[in-house]
Design an enzyme around this catalytic site. Structure first.
Site, PDB file in Angstrom:
ATOM      1  N   TYR A 193      29.014  51.977 -47.585  1.00  0.00           N
ATOM      2  CA  TYR A 193      27.906  53.064 -47.712  1.00  0.00           C
ATOM      3  C   TYR A 193      28.292  54.206 -48.238  1.00  0.00           C
ATOM      4  O   TYR A 193      29.173  55.041 -47.735  1.00  0.00           O
ATOM      5  CB  TYR A 193      27.171  53.508 -46.244  1.00  0.00           C
ATOM      6  CG  TYR A 193      26.585  52.325 -45.537  1.00  0.00           C
ATOM      7  CD1 TYR A 193      26.007  51.270 -46.083  1.00  0.00           C
ATOM      8  CD2 TYR A 193      26.394  52.239 -44.076  1.00  0.00           C
ATOM      9  CE1 TYR A 193      25.532  50.099 -45.523  1.00  0.00           C
ATOM     10  CE2 TYR A 193      25.445  51.382 -43.528  1.00  0.00           C
ATOM     11  CZ  TYR A 193      25.290  50.305 -43.935  1.00  0.00           C
ATOM     12  OH  TYR A 193      24.418  49.293 -43.537  1.00  0.00           O
TER      13      TYR A 193
ATOM     14  N   PHE B  15      16.176  46.002 -41.453  1.00  0.00           N
ATOM     15  CA  PHE B  15      14.741  46.044 -41.949  1.00  0.00           C
ATOM     16  C   PHE B  15      13.769  45.706 -40.984  1.00  0.00           C
ATOM     17  O   PHE B  15      12.928  44.888 -41.151  1.00  0.00           O
ATOM     18  CB  PHE B  15      14.891  44.755 -43.003  1.00  0.00           C
ATOM     19  CG  PHE B  15      15.519  45.000 -44.211  1.00  0.00           C
ATOM     20  CD1 PHE B  15      16.537  45.957 -44.436  1.00  0.00           C
ATOM     21  CD2 PHE B  15      15.797  43.998 -45.342  1.00  0.00           C
ATOM     22  CE1 PHE B  15      17.202  46.175 -45.703  1.00  0.00           C
ATOM     23  CE2 PHE B  15      16.664  43.913 -46.329  1.00  0.00           C
ATOM     24  CZ  PHE B  15      17.508  45.216 -46.654  1.00  0.00           C
TER      25      PHE B  15
ATOM     26  N   LEU C  96      11.135  47.339 -40.288  1.00  0.00           N
ATOM     27  CA  LEU C  96       9.849  47.475 -40.579  1.00  0.00           C
ATOM     28  C   LEU C  96       9.435  46.642 -41.877  1.00  0.00           C
ATOM     29  O   LEU C  96       8.194  46.767 -42.307  1.00  0.00           O
ATOM     30  CB  LEU C  96       9.554  48.793 -40.994  1.00  0.00           C
ATOM     31  CG  LEU C  96       9.670  49.851 -39.854  1.00  0.00           C
ATOM     32  CD1 LEU C  96       9.518  51.277 -39.903  1.00  0.00           C
ATOM     33  CD2 LEU C  96       8.549  49.316 -38.481  1.00  0.00           C
ATOM     34  N   GLY C  97      10.231  45.801 -42.400  1.00  0.00           N
ATOM     35  CA  GLY C  97       9.931  45.160 -43.638  1.00  0.00           C
ATOM     36  C   GLY C  97       9.911  45.925 -44.894  1.00  0.00           C
ATOM     37  O   GLY C  97      10.247  47.192 -44.673  1.00  0.00           O
ATOM     38  N   GLY C  98       9.777  45.104 -46.079  1.00  0.00           N
ATOM     39  CA  GLY C  98       9.493  45.840 -46.961  1.00  0.00           C
ATOM     40  C   GLY C  98      10.687  46.653 -47.921  1.00  0.00           C
ATOM     41  O   GLY C  98      10.529  47.350 -48.793  1.00  0.00           O
TER      42      GLY C  98
ATOM     43  N   PRO D 151      11.415  44.454 -52.937  1.00  0.00           N
ATOM     44  CA  PRO D 151      10.101  43.941 -53.425  1.00  0.00           C
ATOM     45  C   PRO D 151       9.947  42.589 -52.792  1.00  0.00           C
ATOM     46  O   PRO D 151      10.705  41.626 -52.830  1.00  0.00           O
ATOM     47  CB  PRO D 151      10.472  44.100 -54.822  1.00  0.00           C
ATOM     48  CG  PRO D 151      11.378  45.181 -55.113  1.00  0.00           C
ATOM     49  CD  PRO D 151      12.278  44.829 -53.961  1.00  0.00           C
TER      50      PRO D 151
ATOM     51  N   LEU E 108       9.039  41.559 -49.856  1.00  0.00           N
ATOM     52  CA  LEU E 108       8.980  41.408 -48.447  1.00  0.00           C
ATOM     53  C   LEU E 108       7.588  41.955 -47.783  1.00  0.00           C
ATOM     54  O   LEU E 108       7.322  42.929 -48.307  1.00  0.00           O
ATOM     55  CB  LEU E 108      10.257  42.109 -47.943  1.00  0.00           C
ATOM     56  CG  LEU E 108      11.483  41.467 -48.132  1.00  0.00           C
ATOM     57  CD1 LEU E 108      12.512  42.228 -47.529  1.00  0.00           C
ATOM     58  CD2 LEU E 108      11.711  40.101 -48.147  1.00  0.00           C
TER      59      LEU E 108
END
Length: 321
Positions: A65, A220, A222-224, A227, A229
């Site tokens: 990171y 993830f 909350l998804g998304g 591109p 997902l």
């Protein structure tokens, strides 16, 4: 407070659960977004201090990171008295300038080198928990060539590091059910897989973790993040539940995870202090039976998508979980 007295500890957001033999708040902090504050280091340190003040005692990080920047901020911000469990991960290395900013680093010698890098950048003699990111499933990279490494060889390296006292506990990430079953004899503290109300392929893993007293730590949530997902915040049911004053669709998506199983630990990330407070407030959101039924009925779509393109891109205010 009387002079010289010790401040009362902050309430643990979302209640508590077990992680690597420790009792921690169910709402932690994913530190990846601290990289967005590279040019505002003081803000990054202050944000992490604020998370601790709000009761966060579980921080998720990685040496890759910000190529060590995030770990360096954690080293400066956290104090022994904070008693924060810091979970890091191995299995990938930075790939500056590449089509994808990460590359797999799955070989045993690479896992060991990454552990040493994390020890050095965090300034500790022992890492609380280290997740082996296998890259077998979920959105993201897939190993190829000499990066296709047997689980037994990887676990041998990880357990040796644990025996040497450099790792406190071993976790897994990006794994399927069979891999988790095979790894159980090594002692697994947590599993990090992509999982959300809109993507529940791994329900069988979640149930096995519950049976084995293994923390389930979804990324993830909350998804998304890539591109294509699914996104929890696109779901009408999520918006309907969020109709209550002061509750956002993102908060509902996170609250569903807390209500779904007691061994779920959240690690939402942000580079924004106001959004941090919103994430912590998720622990106070009560979902009744009607709301839970509506959310449980949301169609689940697969997260199991190999992606060799862009990494997650948060919005301008750092609202990426």
């Amino acid at each position: 407070m009387t002079p010289g007295s010790t401040p009362a500890p902050a309430p643990r957001p979302g209640g508590t659960a077990r992680l690597a033999g420790r009792t921690v708040s169910r709402i932690g902090y994913g530190a990846m977004q601290l990289e967005r504050l590279r040019d505002r280091r003081d803000e990054a340190v202050a944000l992490l201090r604020r998370a601790v003040e709000l009761g966060v005692d579980h921080v998720d990080t990685a040496e890759f990171y910000g190529a060590g920047f995030v770990n360096d901020v954690i080293r400066e911000a956290l104090r022994p008295a904070d008693d924060v469990v810091v979970v890091t991960k191995v299995g990938a290395d930075p790939n500056p300038g590449g089509r994808v900013p990460l590359r797999p680093a799955q070989r045993p010698e690479e896992l060991r080198a990454s552990v040493e890098d994390n020890l050095r950048s965090l300034g500790v003699d022992r890492l609380d928990v280290v997740n082996l990111r296998r890259l077998d499933t979920g959105p993201g990279l897939r190993p190829e060539g000499d990066q296709v490494v047997g689980l037994d060889d990887q676990l041998a390296a990880m357990t040796a590091l644990r025996d040497e006292g450099k790792i406190g506990a071993i976790g897994l990430s990006g794994v399927g059910l069979d891999t988790l079953r095979r790894a159980l004899p090594a002692g697994i503290a947590c599993v990090q897989n992509a999982y959300a109300v809109v993507a529940r392929d791994d329900e069988d893993l979640l149930e096995l973790c519950a049976a084995e007293d293994i923390a389930w730590v979804p990324f993830f949530p909350l998804g998304g993040a890539f591109p294509g997902l699914p996104k929890a915040t696109d779901e009408p049911a999520v918006h309907a539940v969020a109709a209550s004053p002061g509750v956002t669709p993102s908060q509902v998506g996170l609250a569903w995870l807390l209500h779904h199983a007691p061994h779920v630990l959240l690690i939402p990330g942000t580079a924004d202090a106001a959004h941090l407070a919103e994430n912590i407030a998720v622990g106070d959101i009560a979902l009744d039976a009607t709301a839970l039924a509506a959310l449980d009925a949301v169609t689940s779509r697969s997260y199991d998508v190999p992606i060799g393109c862009r990494p997650p891109v948060p919005s301008a205010d750092g609202r990426s979980s």
